[in-house]
Design an enzyme around this catalytic site. Structure first.
Site, PDB file in Angstrom:
ATOM      1  N   SER A 167     -46.648 -34.059  37.704  1.00  0.00           N
ATOM      2  CA  SER A 167     -46.381 -34.708  39.024  1.00  0.00           C
ATOM      3  C   SER A 167     -44.940 -34.563  39.339  1.00  0.00           C
ATOM      4  O   SER A 167     -44.608 -34.275  40.530  1.00  0.00           O
ATOM      5  CB  SER A 167     -46.325 -36.371  38.822  1.00  0.00           C
ATOM      6  OG  SER A 167     -47.775 -36.876  38.601  1.00  0.00           O
TER       7      SER A 167
ATOM      8  N   GLU B  46       0.844  -1.115  -0.032  1.00  0.00           N
ATOM      9  CA  GLU B  46      -0.061  -0.020  -0.154  1.00  0.00           C
ATOM     10  C   GLU B  46       0.769   1.169   0.171  1.00  0.00           C
ATOM     11  O   GLU B  46       0.490   2.278  -0.628  1.00  0.00           O
ATOM     12  CB  GLU B  46      -0.870  -0.030   1.212  1.00  0.00           C
ATOM     13  CG  GLU B  46      -1.920  -1.260   1.299  1.00  0.00           C
ATOM     14  CD  GLU B  46      -2.833  -1.109   0.385  1.00  0.00           C
ATOM     15  OE1 GLU B  46      -3.461   0.493  -0.147  1.00  0.00           O
ATOM     16  OE2 GLU B  46      -3.405  -1.927  -0.324  1.00  0.00           O
TER      17      GLU B  46
END
Length: 815
Positions: free
Chosen positions: A476, A87
């Site tokens: 239950s 770059e």
């Protein structure tokens, strides 16, 4: 001539001054609206939140931009060199704008004018930082000028390393990854320190245009651009020519990292953590805050929970018959291509999709789904196998009951797509994703830490978490809390209740509850009521005690937020979740201390500061600098005591009887005491089991997402208890067996199992029952719930003279 030259010189000076004035005015106008570059000093980019298991393994990552911030000191020199070469090779020498590079770019663009080629740029890394952080990406002269001005100012305010740090942590690499650390993980599943020259060069090639150098769609362009970066690294002296040549010979080697959950079988757990963080801190904190979350998940227990629940669901589902093929495809040509397009259950790797190629009376020849690479391209050669008749016999009956086959050729035909699982001998067994579902939670009862969670058969099949989101009737399995309320309010495990038909009239409606199976046993102790899960006894007990007390206890344990005080609720007819039920049982298991179930142990922000900790116990002297013969530090437990520890032990002892003699007898086989309770709802729509050892609580239910009967005999003891057993056997491996501790002050007395009275010497039908101080077995036989008109079973009459007298006199036996 001299005057003419002077004239032109004057005009030139005027023009230069005029141009300078215009430029000055223009620059002043442009500079007036420049953003404040000093915000870079407070740079806090969106960072990935990472979720970890209890042992530190990475579970999941969440981010809008998949980024992990790395300080410049943590970024290897090779990585810096690759980006500088690609770059901005003069990065460490220019003042923000590379004049030489700019002139070169202008010359190239003039040379290419009219050729249709894209103009060459000359942006430095500093200029890209200015654009990415402070400006838009508009291709205008104004923006380029602003970029240049800001670049000069940034260079004056910040060091080169700081500018490079900002750049490498901000840039976009494609595949939703931002920053070099995130890109290394996304593309290569590596940290930046592990990247090779070739891998580093490829990542440095991406910022120019990630889509142009896609590793799978634009492979040739990606390799060409990578090799160009390698050449620049060699040219700039960062890499030797030999190493560069070797790097250019390497393939791209991209292995995209899986997003979402990373730890196998943790999907449901991770998703629940995600929801909780959003609820607590908001979406921005989760997807941008860079949180580090340590959860309570135990990977070993999580695998055990997944396996136990999956096996239980598959076992039940196969008993119901074959649902039919997943899909039917054409097999005349290359069957691998259409088969590869059929989505598989990614989180059930033991199973593979297969297409039936041929079928006969002894089995079926199959073709297995080929593997794909990260781009979705089929990469494996076609693989075949066979399912023998005995490995698919369960499928001879269809699940709708309309069809029964006598051999494999009556089950499916060529082209049908099914799931198979490979056996040890190399052959395959037919499988199918179950329609029945369920949820399982395992918890540390002393802390409330959720150690494992299975929210269904497969997260890929359904993301709905049945452990935390499904509202189901506990049936239950709710009864222990009715009995715990009774034990806390004057009753004992030896108190006797009438187990006989009862009618409840309310608002003109008549309710006639029944025991499972329809029978009744007459006067029975509370212990037997729990062990045999007697509905009629529970209703009579709740009615005698008052449903307001039951509702208060249910809310105190966290089972319901607001429970209506209706008698039907005593049988678990309200709706709650597995998580709440396991939390409530944990209170019993830990001796009655209130707990807050938690999936999260600790949360740290992006700077490492702890912003949440589940542990709320205090220890004032734990951090003493030196030991000066002071007492050992003690953890101070300030949690609320919601149940008498003696009551907790009594109900635990009674639930041990459920496992050894009651509705779960023969289903739980561990090397240590276990307490628990089965649950079966009306019409067998849900089957539950919740139980615990001294240090681990686990609970689960099985049922259809749209509640429907599971079938006659599909009880909590028959379906859910074996799954609990499979999980617990694996969970307790390698741990020392422990017993439930009897609280100090309680007395153990031998009582008659039928009458609840003190057992006579030599009585064969006795049990040791735990009593609180000041209580004990009754001296006379008394029955809660009324005895008028009831014909007691002969064994009750024989149990003691007092029992015979109470029955024949019609005593109410009010306790």
């Amino acid at each position: 001539m001299i005057r003419l030259i002077g004239y032109f010189f004057g005009i030139g000076c005027f023009l230069v001054l005029g141009l300078a004035a215009v430029v000055a005015i223009y620059l002043g106008h442009v500079s007036k609206d420049l953003p404040d570059y000093e915000v870079l000093a407070k740079y806090a980019p969106p960072v990935t939140t990472r979720i970890h298991a209890g042992d530190g393994d990475l579970m999941a990552e969440y981010a809008r931009e998949r980024r992990l911030f790395l300080p410049i000191q943590a970024i290897p020199d090779r990585v810096k060199a690759a980006f500088i070469s690609a770059e901005d090779k003069n990065f460490y020498n220019h003042p923000g704008v590379d004049i030489t590079g700019l002139a070169r770019a202008i010359a190239v663009n003039l040379q290419n004018f009219g050729s249709g080629r894209r103009p060459v740029g000359a942006s430095t890394i500093t200029q890209q930082v200015a654009k990415n952080f402070l400006l838009t990406s508009d291709q205008t002269i104004d923006r380029k000028v602003k970029e240049a001005i800001l670049s000069f100012r940034i260079e004056q305010a910040y060091s080169k390393d700081r500018i490079l740090e900002l750049y490498l942590n901000e840039i976009f690499f494609g595949l939703n990854s931002y920053g070099i650390a995130g890109a290394a993980l996304t593309y290569f599943d590596k940290s930046v320190t592990e990247l090779t020259i070739a891998e580093t060069a490829y990542l440095a090639a991406l910022p120019k245009g990630p889509a142009n150098y896609h590793p799978f769609r634009r492979t040739a362009a990606a390799i060409e651009r990578r090799n160009w970066v390698i050449d620049r690294m060699v040219e700039n002296g960062y890499v030797t020519k030999e190493d560069g040549d070797d790097a250019k010979k390497q393939p791209l080697g991209v292995k995209p990292r899986r997003s979402g959950a990373h730890l196998f079988a943790s999907d449901y757990f991770a998703e629940e953590v995600r929801r909780q963080i959003i609820q607590k801190y908001g979406e921005d904190a989760l997807y941008e805050g860079g949180l580090s979350v340590r959860t309570s998940l135990d990977p070993r227990l999580q695998l055990a929970a997944r396996k136990a629940l999956q096996n239980g669901l598959v076992t039940y589902d196969e008993r119901r018959g074959f649902h039919g093929p997943i899909k039917t495809i054409e097999i005349g040509g290359d069957w691998g291509v259409p088969l590869a397009e059929v989505p598989a259950l990614a989180d059930v790797p033991e199973w593979r999709l297969a297409v039936v190629l041929a079928v006969d009376g002894k089995g079926a020849d199959i073709g297995l789904q080929p593997a794909k690479d990260a781009s979705g391209k089929v990469v494996a050669e076609r693989e075949t196998g066979r399912i023998a008749s005995e490995d698919m016999r369960w499928a001879f009956r269809s699940s709708d009951g309309r069809k029964t086959a006598k051999s494999p050729d009556g089950v499916f035909g060529a082209g049908d797509v099914v799931y198979v699982e490979k056996k040890d001998d190399g052959s395959y067994r037919l499988r199918q994703p179950p329609r029945v579902q369920g949820g399982l939670v395992a918890m540390d009862p002393h802390t409330g830490r959720v150690l494992a969670m299975a929210g269904g058969f497969s997260y890929a099949q359904s993301e709905f978490n049945r452990a935390t989101q499904a509202m189901r009737q506990p049936g239950s399995s709710f009864k222990p809390f009715v009995y715990a309320a009774a034990l806390d309010n004057g009753y004992t495990p030896a108190s006797v209740i009438l187990d006989a038909p009862i009618e409840i009239v309310s608002g003109g409606q008549v309710w006639r509850p029944e025991n499972y199976g329809g029978e009744s046993a007459g006067p029975s102790t509370l212990r037997l009521g729990i062990e045999k899960s007697r509905n009629l006894m529970t209703v009579r007990l709740a009615n005698d005690m008052g449903m307001n007390i039951v509702a208060e206890y249910a809310e105190r344990f966290g089972i319901y937020d607001k429970m209506p005080p209706l008698l039907a609720m005593s049988l678990g007819s309200g709706e709650t979740t597995v998580m709440r039920m396991v939390s409530a049982y944990s209170v019993i298991a830990n001796g009655g201390k209130q707990i807050k179930p938690s999936l999260i142990d600790r949360i740290q922000d992006r700077y490492g500061k702890t912003i949440f900790r589940h542990e709320d116990r205090t220890c004032d002297n734990c951090n003493a600098a030196d030991w000066e013969e002071q007492p050992e530090p003690q953890l101070v437990d300030n949690r609320e005591q919601v149940l008498d520890p003696m009551t907790a032990y009594q109900i635990t002892s009674m639930m041990e009887g459920v496992v050894t003699r009651g509705t779960a007898a023969g289903k739980i086989k561990l090397d240590r005491p276990v307490a628990g309770k089965t649950g079966t709802t009306n019409d067998e729509k849900d089957a539950w089991f919740v139980g615990f050892t001294q240090d681990l609580v686990a609970g689960l239910y099985i049922g259809f997402d749209n509640p429907a009967p599971l079938g006659r005999g599909a009880t909590g003891g028959g379906l859910a208890a074996p799954i609990f057993n499979d999980f617990m056997q694996e969970a307790v491996k390698g741990t020392r067996p422990t017993k439930f501790v009897v609280p100090e002050g309680m007395s153990l007395v031998a009582v008659n199992r039928k009458t609840g009275m003190a057992a006579a010497e030599g009585d064969p039908d006795t049990i040791m029952e735990a009593f609180k101080p000041g209580t004990g077995p009754a001296d006379t036989f008394s029955v809660i719930g009324g005895m008028e008109g009831f014909q007691a079973p002969e064994e009750i009459l024989k149990a003691s003279p007092q029992a015979n007298q109470a029955v024949t006199s019609g005593s109410n036996g009010l306790f």
